[in-house]
Design a protein around this motif. Sequence first.
Motif, PDB file in Angstrom:
ATOM      1  N   PRO A   1      26.090 -12.182 -15.504  1.00  0.00           N
ATOM      2  CA  PRO A   1      24.890 -11.415 -15.155  1.00  0.00           C
ATOM      3  C   PRO A   1      24.125 -10.957 -16.401  1.00  0.00           C
ATOM      4  O   PRO A   1      24.733 -10.517 -17.368  1.00  0.00           O
ATOM      5  N   ASP A   2      22.803 -11.087 -16.337  1.00  0.00           N
ATOM      6  CA  ASP A   2      21.983 -10.524 -17.411  1.00  0.00           C
ATOM      7  C   ASP A   2      21.576  -9.110 -17.005  1.00  0.00           C
ATOM      8  O   ASP A   2      21.974  -8.607 -15.946  1.00  0.00           O
ATOM      9  N   ASP A   3      20.766  -8.488 -17.838  1.00  0.00           N
ATOM     10  CA  ASP A   3      20.378  -7.100 -17.589  1.00  0.00           C
ATOM     11  C   ASP A   3      19.649  -6.947 -16.253  1.00  0.00           C
ATOM     12  O   ASP A   3      19.877  -5.990 -15.520  1.00  0.00           O
ATOM     13  N   ALA A   4      18.793  -7.916 -15.931  1.00  0.00           N
ATOM     14  CA  ALA A   4      18.051  -7.850 -14.666  1.00  0.00           C
ATOM     15  C   ALA A   4      19.001  -7.942 -13.464  1.00  0.00           C
ATOM     16  O   ALA A   4      18.777  -7.292 -12.439  1.00  0.00           O
ATOM     17  N   ALA A   5      20.072  -8.725 -13.589  1.00  0.00           N
ATOM     18  CA  ALA A   5      21.029  -8.862 -12.491  1.00  0.00           C
ATOM     19  C   ALA A   5      21.800  -7.559 -12.255  1.00  0.00           C
ATOM     20  O   ALA A   5      22.249  -7.293 -11.140  1.00  0.00           O
TER      21      ALA A   5
END
Length: 177
Positions: A80-84
């Motif tokens: 997961p990235d920050d947006a996720a």
Amino acid sequence: MALILFNKPYGVICQFSGDGSPRPTLADFVKVPGVYPAGRLDQDSEGLLLLTDDGRLQARIADPKYKTAKTYLVQVEGDPDDAALEPLRKGVRLKDGMTLPADARRIDPPDLWPRDPPVRFRKSVPDCWIELTIREGRNRQVRRMTAAIGFPTLRLVRWRIGDWALDGIAPGEWREA
């Protein structure tokens, strides 16, 4: 008043009496009479469990109305990235309603003890670690939250409850606060 910080190993059930199965219980590790867990950890979760003989303290730690912060180190399947992670910060809809907003961030893999049995490794599926702080304590909440955003939990270690942390306590060991 007794307050014990216990590093609950994977597979231990959070009660002092057994359920008839061969699974280990708190009684196999903590030989202090009259203390009870303030909150719970599932048998497949590890980490900090507080035990006390003070009913008011037990309620203050475990009762969701006090919103005691609990910090978990969570190995998730996927990357997961920050947006996720943003839905975790806003609150996630679960079958039993919306969660409170959580603090969530990616972290480097923590220097933890090996888990027995180890987490299944799959070359074709990445994983990463996040630090997640919640202020409520629903049944299997962290696992349900990460699954709800598409990143199932592989390993879950509670590291901190309020001001108490697991620092320096090996699995199966405990110390008085």
